[in-house]
Scaffold this active site. Sequence first.
Site, short mmCIF file in Angstrom:
data_model
loop_
_atom_site.label_atom_id
_atom_site.label_comp_id
_atom_site.label_asym_id
_atom_site.label_seq_id
_atom_site.Cartn_x
_atom_site.Cartn_y
_atom_site.Cartn_z
N SER A 32 -14.22 -8.60 -10.59
CA SER A 32 -13.28 -8.82 -11.70
C SER A 32 -13.62 -10.07 -12.50
CB SER A 32 -11.85 -8.93 -11.16
OG SER A 32 -11.54 -7.76 -10.44
N GLY A 33 -13.81 -11.20 -11.82
CA GLY A 33 -14.06 -12.46 -12.51
C GLY A 33 -15.40 -12.46 -13.23
N CYS A 70 -11.89 -5.52 -5.88
CA CYS A 70 -10.62 -4.95 -6.35
C CYS A 70 -10.77 -3.48 -6.71
CB CYS A 70 -10.11 -5.74 -7.55
SG CYS A 70 -8.66 -4.98 -8.30
N CYS A 75 -7.80 -3.46 -4.27
CA CYS A 75 -6.54 -3.10 -4.94
C CYS A 75 -6.46 -1.64 -5.36
CB CYS A 75 -6.34 -3.94 -6.19
SG CYS A 75 -6.99 -5.60 -6.13
N LYS A 78 -6.77 1.02 -2.47
CA LYS A 78 -5.58 0.78 -1.63
C LYS A 78 -4.33 1.35 -2.29
CE LYS A 78 -3.11 -2.36 -2.61
NZ LYS A 78 -3.26 -3.77 -2.42
N TYR A 127 -16.91 0.38 -15.67
CA TYR A 127 -17.24 -1.05 -15.67
C TYR A 127 -18.67 -1.29 -16.14
CZ TYR A 127 -12.97 -3.10 -13.95
OH TYR A 127 -11.68 -3.55 -13.87
N TYR A 210 -1.19 -9.72 3.57
CA TYR A 210 -1.12 -8.62 2.60
C TYR A 210 -1.73 -7.34 3.17
CZ TYR A 210 -0.57 -11.70 -1.59
OH TYR A 210 -0.15 -12.57 -2.56
N ALA A 212 -2.69 -6.41 6.14
CA ALA A 212 -2.12 -5.84 7.37
C ALA A 212 -0.87 -5.02 7.06
CB ALA A 212 -1.80 -6.96 8.35
N GLU A 214 0.10 -3.79 4.24
CA GLU A 214 -0.18 -2.66 3.35
C GLU A 214 -0.77 -1.48 4.13
OE1 GLU A 214 -0.71 -5.14 -0.83
OE2 GLU A 214 -2.51 -4.43 0.15
N THR A 343 -6.77 -10.72 -8.09
CA THR A 343 -7.60 -10.21 -9.19
C THR A 343 -7.20 -10.78 -10.56
OG1 THR A 343 -8.15 -8.23 -8.00
CG2 THR A 343 -8.28 -8.08 -10.39
N HIS A 469 21.45 0.31 -17.56
CA HIS A 469 22.29 0.93 -16.55
C HIS A 469 22.14 2.46 -16.55
CE1 HIS A 469 25.64 1.10 -13.80
NE2 HIS A 469 26.13 2.11 -14.51
N GLU A 474 18.67 -4.12 -13.35
CA GLU A 474 19.80 -4.80 -13.99
C GLU A 474 20.45 -5.82 -13.06
OE1 GLU A 474 23.32 -2.45 -14.91
OE2 GLU A 474 22.80 -0.99 -13.37
#
Length: 496
Positions: A32-33, A70, A75, A78, A127, A210, A212, A214, A343, A469, A474
């Site tokens: 990503s970076g 990711c 990400c 997953k 990508y 995170y 574990a 997930e 990410t 609503h 809300e």
Amino acid sequence: MARKMLIDGEVNQSNEQESHYDFDLFVIGAGSGGVRASRFSANYGAKVAICELPFHPISSEVVGGVGGTCVLRGCVPKKILVYGASFGGDIEDARNYGWEINEKVEFNWKKLLQKKTDEITRLNGIYKRLLSNAGVKLLEGEGKVVGPNEVEVTQLDGTKLSYSAKHILISTGNRAQRPNIPGQELAITSDEALSLEDMPKRAVVLGGGYIAVEFASIWRGMGATVDLVFRKELPLRGFDDEMRAVVARNLEGRGINLHPRTTLTQLIKTENGIKVSTDHGEEFLADVVLFATGRAPYTKRLNLETAGVELDSTGAIKVDEYSRTNIPSIWAVGDVTNRMNLTPVALMEGTCFAKTVFGGQPCKPDYRDVPSAVFSIPPLSVVGLSEEQAIEQAKNDILVFTSTFNPMKNTISGRQEKTVMKLVVDAETDKVLGASMCGPDAPEIIQGIAVALKCGATKAQLDSTVGIHPSTAEEFVTMRSLTRRITAGSKPKTSL
Ligand code: NDP
């Protein structure tokens, strides 16, 4: 030719001085970076190359691929599995809404796995196209630094190619760590967990972070027996303690066996599966044992010591506020710097790098009010300070507002699972310091609340906002009764 960096008193060099480099920027690691930094730098006019190992959609041995962790091993796949697993609960909930499900409902793991592989293969292609459309040259191979302005790329056939660049950016991410437990070679990490040939019927997950929670949610949602083993009293160290307790309650409510204050002592292969022993003398048989025990910056094959790039005690590349290392021509962004391993943060760091170095606009990543989510089922999402952090940092009293309620959907489905929301407010300024939510759609809701926090919203402004609503969201604008007030100078309860 690229515009020049204008920070730290650097003066622009002439075009002739730059022309002896093959590239203005050479990026090692197309996650990503790295992809963000290279595309944006190219958009500013820089001549950019990026290197990355080829992508293998199934093998967890080859950890390369444009898109990075990711997109290919984190990400995205997953979340596909989380969606897949969530249907299990949705089907149960549907019965009281009138859906007659007469035939046996079965889950086909191989089908979902194939769909997931197709999708990440598609994203890998997208990508690559993003890079070529931006004019970035992609070199397939493993990169290493051989000097302040020199990079060597080893292709899969062993051919070594050398390049020079005015700037080098390292964005190689991090890799799963394995604790040294006897039999640890029998365990898998999240890399393999995303591509298992068969769905485990019995899974043991070690860790309380995170990954574990997930994966525990994913496998439980798909019908497996899941034992979640973690060292602390509650999972998700670092999050708001009250919300951690909510997550633990929900995981248990969904049928996951929690083993707090526990660790694994041994794994042994048997005819009936992997025999897992704990330090409490328990034994389980498992088809799969997942080690989700953290990730470490991936620097070891980069040859950084030769170039003199400094690392910190965790092995992460040390950088300044602009993502620059101690070597002026070498920079680093993303998880390899171990700042905030998310990410969208790597994307922010990549954007700031490009702006600073090639856009003529010095830019420091802003780590305040970064929202995040744990995609457990149901998810937890947070932004800003936890109650404990607010107490620790507070100059003024802290007001805590909480709301625990049965979401409307559950009133008919009969699911016994409360949604919990929380706001932490500065009593003097009325500024909302933190918000958290555990319940369906929490990440979707907290993303909007994050905008409010970034704008410096006060509790009064939230209260004056009209709700939608009927919705769960809300509740964030109708939390009028104070749950507790904490006097400035109090000590937070010891984090569990
Ligand atoms: P985390 O750092 O979140 O959690 C690691 C867990 O492993 C902790 O519970 C820790 O326990 C435990 N642990 C570490 N060493 C041992 C050991 N030797 N024995 C037993 N337990 C151990 O790491 P993850 O692997 O879950 O995730 C890695 C990174 O990926 C995170 O930094 C996260 O930012 C990122 N990520 C983000 C996601 C998201 O945004 N939704 C999803 C997945 C990952 P203790 O608390 O006791 O130290």
